[in-house]
Design an enzyme around this catalytic site. Structure first.
Site, PDB file in Angstrom:
ATOM      1  N   GLU A 240      -2.771   2.884  -0.363  1.00  0.00           N
ATOM      2  CA  GLU A 240      -3.070   2.240   0.925  1.00  0.00           C
ATOM      3  C   GLU A 240      -4.334   1.380   0.887  1.00  0.00           C
ATOM      4  O   GLU A 240      -4.489   0.450   1.668  1.00  0.00           O
ATOM      5  CB  GLU A 240      -3.186   3.285   2.044  1.00  0.00           C
TER       6      GLU A 240
ATOM      7  N   CYS B 155      -1.539  11.366  -3.022  1.00  0.00           N
ATOM      8  CA  CYS B 155      -2.609  12.247  -3.474  1.00  0.00           C
ATOM      9  C   CYS B 155      -2.274  13.714  -3.176  1.00  0.00           C
ATOM     10  O   CYS B 155      -1.442  14.295  -3.864  1.00  0.00           O
ATOM     11  CB  CYS B 155      -3.939  11.803  -2.862  1.00  0.00           C
TER      12      CYS B 155
ATOM     13  N   HIS C 219      -4.297   6.460  -4.259  1.00  0.00           N
ATOM     14  CA  HIS C 219      -4.160   6.028  -2.860  1.00  0.00           C
ATOM     15  C   HIS C 219      -3.761   4.554  -2.800  1.00  0.00           C
ATOM     16  O   HIS C 219      -4.643   3.684  -2.794  1.00  0.00           O
ATOM     17  CB  HIS C 219      -5.492   6.191  -2.125  1.00  0.00           C
TER      18      HIS C 219
HETATM   19  N1  GLN Z   1      -7.544  17.869  -2.182  1.00  0.00           N
HETATM   20  C1  GLN Z   1      -6.861  17.252  -3.251  1.00  0.00           C
HETATM   21  C2  GLN Z   1      -7.733  17.084  -4.498  1.00  0.00           C
HETATM   22  O1  GLN Z   1      -8.931  17.131  -4.413  1.00  0.00           O
HETATM   23  C3  GLN Z   1      -6.296  15.914  -2.822  1.00  0.00           C
HETATM   24  C4  GLN Z   1      -7.340  14.921  -2.415  1.00  0.00           C
HETATM   25  C5  GLN Z   1      -6.778  13.761  -1.664  1.00  0.00           C
HETATM   26  O2  GLN Z   1      -5.661  13.811  -1.167  1.00  0.00           O
HETATM   27  N2  GLN Z   1      -7.521  12.693  -1.555  1.00  0.00           N
HETATM   28  O3  GLN Z   1      -7.233  16.903  -5.565  1.00  0.00           O
END
Ligand code: GLN
Length: 539
Positions: A508, A380, A506
């Site tokens: 995970e 992410c 994600h």
């Molecule tokens: N802050 C980043 C976004 O909003 C990544 C978010 C995250 O890693 N969950 O796109």
């Protein structure tokens, strides 16, 4: 078959492992061929656990349908095959919101709206709602018995037994039996008090799971049974385990599932925990080691990276590898020579995150991994950092950045999508939950998954800016995973690098000890190989 309900409550103090206990009971019952559904009732007032600070509450777990939920749902999904959803995490805020909306719509026909029966009915309905999906519903009540906020929840589960029949409900209470060093004794009094508190509100526990740092001698179990009005066999010890996946094995060894099934009149095949035993054996008998540097912000609190931590452990299990997880504060990487602390890691992971602090350190970590051929997994925000790093270093895009951190950047390689800008004004801004992703044939991503289309969970606002995609592709970055229409970049990788893969989603959240996620499995595999290369280089 009539669904059965197990309510899991906790006493004495928090962090006893109530969620793990609930999940472990789920795992055991599932191994008996029963279909389980798991939910968490959180007495705090926040409507949406997703907005809570990870320092206070640990990570926000994301379900397929985009619920931003309590991290206990992560335990439930790792221990069982139950698919959690929005319906599986209810808070006081949500219950009240729903009751107040009904009141506004006039559904209570002008009657006085009260905690009993209206709030308690709403709580009971939230439990009953998921029942048709399962043989056994396991509902955990957050917090500790005696908490003011918890009272309507305990009252609701007390009523529930009368509503659905005594033989269909079981109360399992998790409590603490501390060892007091000065007295050289295990003490049962905290357990007695917490059961007393529970009985005062009309609930007599059927099974007591006693957390302790050692096994409980029979004499202690007998004493607890006597004072707490439960059968001696219903006092179960949950001693500290070598790894969390041992908990189902240990509970089963004490016959807890037989007791539960007898009381609930459930017939099932014999529990078979051999797969869990194999996980424990692998965990305790590692044959190789690897050090992973996790470069993030919440490094002082592992709860904030719960699923990530577990997914890495699962990746290790796949290779019989013991992982040394080194959490590195990304701010520390920002000064000159800051990345020196990564010199002896075998893999670099930049996890998800929000907020500006330590951003340049995460970019530095991605650069270090790229330039030094160290396996890299970006998740992410980690993907976004890798893309920014590549844009700056390889595409001549000086000052490239994400508009999350620099609104006026000359090169917004990470940005909001046009249609999102309008939504931002309204406040609902996140891409949440499962989205499909197609993988480029022959890519590292495709080889890792061994399939062409996948579905993974998201929780972010910003995306790779398509206006820069061609330029970055020309410079060698491969966009190996995209949304089916090709519009959203979901994965990037670097051919020619030993192992460099990042995802906008994600992974995970979907890893399990019995089925390690392919990205974590192969990242750990690449890290083991890197360690071997490093050792070879030194010789
Ligand atoms: N802050 C980043 C976004 O909003 C990544 C978010 C995250 O890693 N969950 O796109």
């Amino acid at each position: 078959m009539q669904s059965k309900f197990i309510f899991v409550t906790g006493g004495v103090l928090s962090s006893l492992g109530k969620g793990l206990t609930a999940a472990s009971i789920g795992a055991i019952l599932e191994s008996k061929g029963l279909k389980v559904m798991m939910l968490k009732l959180d007495p705090y007032i926040n409507v949406d656990p997703g907005t809570m600070n990870p320092y206070q509450h640990g990570e926000v777990y994301v379900t397929d349908d985009g619920a931003e939920a309590d991290l206990d749902l992560g335990h439930y999904e790792r221990f069982t095959s139950a698919k959690t959803s929005q319906d599986c995490n209810t808070t006081t805020g949500r219950i009240y919101q729903s009751v107040i909306r009904k009141e506004r719509r006039g559904e209570y026909l002008g009657r006085t709206v009260q905690v009993i029966p209206h709030i308690t009915d709403e709580i009971k309905a939230s439990v009953a709602r998921v029942a048709d999906q399962a043989d056994v519903v396991i509902a955990e009540i957050g917090g500790t018995v005696g908490d003011i906020e918890g009272q309507p929840f305990y009252e609701a589960i007390r009523q529930f037994r009368t509503d659905v029949g005594r033989e269909n409900v079981l109360y399992l209470h998790v409590t603490l039996v501390p060892f007091i060093w000065t007295a050289d004794e295990l003490k049962t009094k905290p357990t007695q008090h917490s059961v007393k508190a529970l009985r005062e509100i009309g609930i007599t526990p059927d099974v007591l799971v006693c957390r302790c740092d050692r096994d409980l001698p029979d004499s202690i179990k007998a004493k607890i049974a006597l004072f707490c009005d439960v059968a001696r066999e219903d006092v179960v010890a949950a001693a500290d385990a070598s790894c969390i996946y041992e908990v189902p094995v240990n509970l089963h060894a004490q016959g807890v599932d037989d007791r539960i099934c007898n009381k609930l009149n459930i017939w099932g095949r014999r529990a078979d925990l051999s797969r869990w035993q194999e996980v424990v054996n692998r965990y305790n008998n590692a044959e190789v080691e690897a050090t992973i540097g996790v470069v993030g912000k919440y490094v002082h609190l592992v709860e904030a990276y719960k699923s990530l931590n577990e997914a890495l452990v699962h990746g290790g299990l796949a290779h019989r590898c013991k992982l040394d997880l080194r959490y590195v504060d990304s701010e520390g990487l920002e000064k000159p020579g800051g990345t020196d602390c990564l010199a002896d890691v075998d893999g670099v992971l930049v996890p998800g995150g929000f907020g500006e602090r330590g951003i340049e350190g995460k970019i530095a970590a991605a650069r270090y991994a790229r330039e030094n051929g160290v396996p890299f997994l970006g998740i992410c925000l980690g993907l976004q950092m890798a893309v920014i790093e590549y844009a700056r270093a390889k595409c001549g895009l000086d000052g490239a950045h994400s508009t999350e951190f620099d609104q006026d950047t000359s090169h917004p390689v990470i940005d909001l999508m046009d249609h999102q800008r309008k939504i931002v004004d309204k406040g609902a801004t996140m891409r949440l939950g499962a989205y499909p992703c197609v993988l480029k044939e022959g890519s590292l991503a495709g080889r890792t998954y061994g399939q062409a289309e996948i579905s993974e969970r998201h929780r972010h606002r910003f995306e790779v800016n398509n206006a820069y995609r061609e330029r970055m592709e020309e410079a060698g970055l491969v966009f190996s995973g995209t949304s089916p229409d090709g519009q959203l970049c979901e994965m990037v990788e670097l051919p020619g690098h030993p192992w460099f893969l990042a995802s906008q989603f994600h992974p995970e959240f979907k890893s399990r000890p019995l089925e390690p996620h392919p990205m974590f499995r192969d990242f750990v595999g690449a890290s083991i190989a890197h360690r071997a290369r490093r050792a070879g280089g030194k010789d």
